[in-house]
Enzyme design. Structure first.
Site, PDB file in Angstrom:
ATOM      1  N   SER A 246       0.757  -1.153   0.100  1.00 24.56           N
ATOM      2  CA  SER A 246      -0.166  -0.039  -0.021  1.00 24.56           C
ATOM      3  C   SER A 246       0.875   1.307   0.023  1.00 24.56           C
ATOM      4  CB  SER A 246      -0.822  -0.092   1.108  1.00 24.56           C
ATOM      5  OG  SER A 246      -1.975   1.089   1.175  1.00 24.56           O
TER       6      SER A 246
ATOM      7  N   ASP B  11      -0.833   1.487  -4.840  1.00 27.10           N
ATOM      8  CA  ASP B  11      -1.720   0.350  -5.078  1.00 27.10           C
ATOM      9  C   ASP B  11      -3.097   0.799  -5.419  1.00 27.10           C
ATOM     10  OD1 ASP B  11      -2.421   0.796  -2.403  1.00 27.10           O
ATOM     11  OD2 ASP B  11      -3.298  -1.090  -2.019  1.00 27.10           O
TER      12      ASP B  11
ATOM     13  N   ASP C  45      -5.507   2.687  -3.835  1.00 24.37           N
ATOM     14  CA  ASP C  45      -6.906   2.691  -3.006  1.00 24.37           C
ATOM     15  C   ASP C  45      -7.169   3.780  -2.076  1.00 24.37           C
ATOM     16  OD1 ASP C  45      -4.481   2.050  -1.079  1.00 24.37           O
ATOM     17  OD2 ASP C  45      -5.777   0.213  -0.568  1.00 24.37           O
TER      18      ASP C  45
END
Length: 605
Positions: free
Chosen positions: A168, A323, A325
């Site tokens: 992440s 990533d 998100d």
């Protein structure tokens, strides 16, 4: 070689016997040094035989947290490496096989995606080889993709499970393994505990060479077909207005956002989008991001994008993490300056826009609901209730808990499309029920639409936020973290949380503690009566001190992070909008008081 190893084993014994390392560190390091299964790591283990390095690398077996398994890449049981990733994949494979009556789950297979990190493609191929080695079909993306696209792929294809290799927003040193189940959400009970038990039980790892697995049809590559299905769905379902006149700066911070955010903005008709050219290349070292820390929750990470916005007088600045998100946001504040809006500030703004537009279109059903976490601003509840929409705001941190709420309601006959908005304070947004994780791309297109819509009315996003404060009152929210690294840090975190439970403060910054919610014990304690009642909620290591009465709008929440070595704190305070400065001052006093309280406790541990 035996004599050579004996010398290092003797050194390990000395460190243990002298108390320099714990017995668990000793046992983990000894196994990696002597067991033939770890032969490929032996030289690296020898290089680590110093107390501090050994403790950090071997004091525990790297756990699954709120975001799966995540940590520093390197040698050791507390590291991400071929062995720990292989064990994770083998544990998932063993669980699928154990659940698989007749082979249907293995045939449906597992979708795998990976981000831009330096070891991500390697770990993704390894995961594919292990799953294929267990006879489980694999659908592997052919190049880096975002986490939300993996969640969508699991439901769209559909597959039994999914894996994304990512750390992440962590620094370049890290990587991780996130597992998803067939509903598209990250694994939750009972699957999470069962898979972890399978991981712990792994001795041998089955593995089939990647090219051989492809030849046998056990590994198939995914191209753009899933991306196209995702884009088409979003175009169909997330068009909230016709306005498109917005000048946007967007940065992927060298991550996968360029595969999903930029194309989706273009598909929605936002053509005035400016991307810092030096941040477009996918690069796991994140070379142009300050401190190489690609987390848009940290305003500094967006410095390059903000500089570009000032040059071109942009209407909004957006950035996503590696990533894809999380979504960070800066907005104009006048005089050529830009200010960062936290999740707790931007999410009520987005919620108000989405629900108002849905109601205008007559698209809000009687069963519509909104999800957020216990530590996210209570302004979410205030805005949602003003529209008469149900709010679920006692969820634990992590979008796997939002996904589980959707799945649970599906089981009770509530259609998933009734979940019309979900968020958590750490700049995460779930805008579509077919993506059961946070998604920067869908959030970005709604942020763009909001910007254009309010611009057509002569307002900025900041103008509208101030209007919401006038309507609902001013909600102060501040988060901060205290880092406690290594084995000693883990012990300190456990002791600190224990002390905060056993010896809670009676007041914080002059405000009385009226209730204490302990999510680990699943209880709520009334401090005035001493009554303790069960809550019937999911359990986790979270303590919430409610200060004064007033619907839980003034709270201090404390929990250990599930993915990083730190204690996270959430300060919330509320008051009338005309008293904003006073509310902010009291919020800062609360933060100072909590920091002082914990420092006093840590000094005694």
């Amino acid at each position: 070689m035996a004599d050579h190893l004996e010398r290092y084993l003797a050194l390990l014994n000395f460190y243990r016997d002298s108390g320099e390392i714990t017995d668990e560190t000793y046992q983990n390091a000894k196994m990696w040094l002597t067991d033939p299964r770890f032969a490929d790591f032996q030289r690296d283990v020898i290089a680590l035989i110093r107390p501090t390095a050994l403790i950090d690398a071997f004091y525990q077996i790297i756990p699954f947290g709120t975001g799966g398994r995540r940590g520093t890449v390197g040698t050791g049981s507390n590291r991400m490496n071929a062995r720990t990733v292989g064990e994770s994949a083998q544990g998932l494979a063993s669980y699928i096989i154990r659940q698989d009556n007749g082979g249907a789950l293995a045939e449906r297979g597992v979708a795998i995606a990976y981000d831009v990190r330096n070891s991500s493609e390697e770990f993704a191929h390894l995961t594919a080889e292990v799953l294929a080695g267990n006879g489980i079909r694999v659908l592997l993306f052919d190049s880096p993709r975002s986490t939300p696209l993996l969640s969508f792929a699991v439901r769209h294809l559909p597959t039994t499970a999914g894996v994304v290799i990512t750390a992440s927003h962590n620094p370049p040193t890290d990587n991780g393994f996130k597992a998803y189940w067939q509903d598209g959400g990250q694994i939750v009970a009972p699957h999470d505990v069962a898979i972890l038990e399978e991981v712990k039980a792994v001795t041998d790892i089955a593995r089939l060479d990647f090219d051989t697995a492809k030849e046998k049809g056990l590994v198939a590559m995914l191209g753009s077909e899933v991306d196209e299905a995702y884009f088409a769905m979003m175009e169909r379902d997330l068009n909230f207005c016709d306005e498109r006149a917005a000048k946007i700066v967007y940065s992927p911070l060298h991550g996968t956002g360029s595969t999903i955010v930029t194309p989706l903005l273009e598909r929605f008709g936002f053509h005035d989008v400016h991307v810092p050219e030096n941040q477009i290349p996918m690069d796991g070292n994140f070379p142009t991001v300050p401190r190489n820390y690609p987390n848009p929750e940290d305003p500094d990470a967006m410095a390059v994008a903000v500089a570009l916005a000032k040059q071109i007088d942009a209407d909004v600045v957006l950035a996503s993490d590696p990533d894809g998100d999380r979504l960070g946001v800066f907005v104009p504040a006048g005089g050529g300056e830009y200010i960062y809006l936290t999740g707790n500030e931007f999410q009520p703004l987005m919620l108000d826009f989405v629900v108002s537009r849905l109601q205008t279109a007559g698209s809000v059903s009687q069963q519509a609901y909104i999800c957020t976490t216990q530590v996210t601003t209570k302004m979410i509840r205030a805005v949602a209730e003003s529209f008469g929409v149900e709010v679920v705001d006692n969820l634990l941190v992590g979008f796997k808990n939002v996904a589980f709420e959707i799945l649970s309601r599906e089981g009770r006959g509530v259609a998933p499309e009734n979940m019309i908005f979900a968020c958590e304070e750490s700049i995460g947004y779930m805008m579509h029920h077919e993506v059961r994780d946070k998604d920067s791309a869908s959030a970005a297109v709604i942020a763009a639409q909001m910007t254009a819509f309010y611009k057509s009315e002569g307002k900025s996003l900041l103008d509208r936020l101030h209007e919401l404060y006038d309507e609902h009152g001013y909600f102060f929210n501040k988060g901060f973290s205290v880092f406690l690294h290594g084995a000693a840090g883990q012990t300190q975190m456990a002791q600190l949380m224990d002390r905060l439970r056993r010896e809670p403060p009676r007041e914080i910054a002059g405000l009385p503690v009226v209730r204490i919610t302990d999510r680990l014990q699943d209880t709520e304690l009334d401090m005035s009566t001493g009554e303790k009642k069960p809550l019937g909620l999911a359990q986790s290591n979270v303590v919430v001190y409610q200060l004064i009465e007033g619907g839980g709008r003034t709270t201090v929440s404390i929990r250990p992070s599930g993915t990083e070595p730190k204690i996270k704190h959430y300060i919330a305070h509320y008051g009338p909008s005309e008293q904003q400065e006073a509310v902010q001052e009291k919020g800062r006093e609360l933060e100072t008081a909590v920091r002082d309280l914990e420092q006093q406790i840590l000094k005694t541990l």
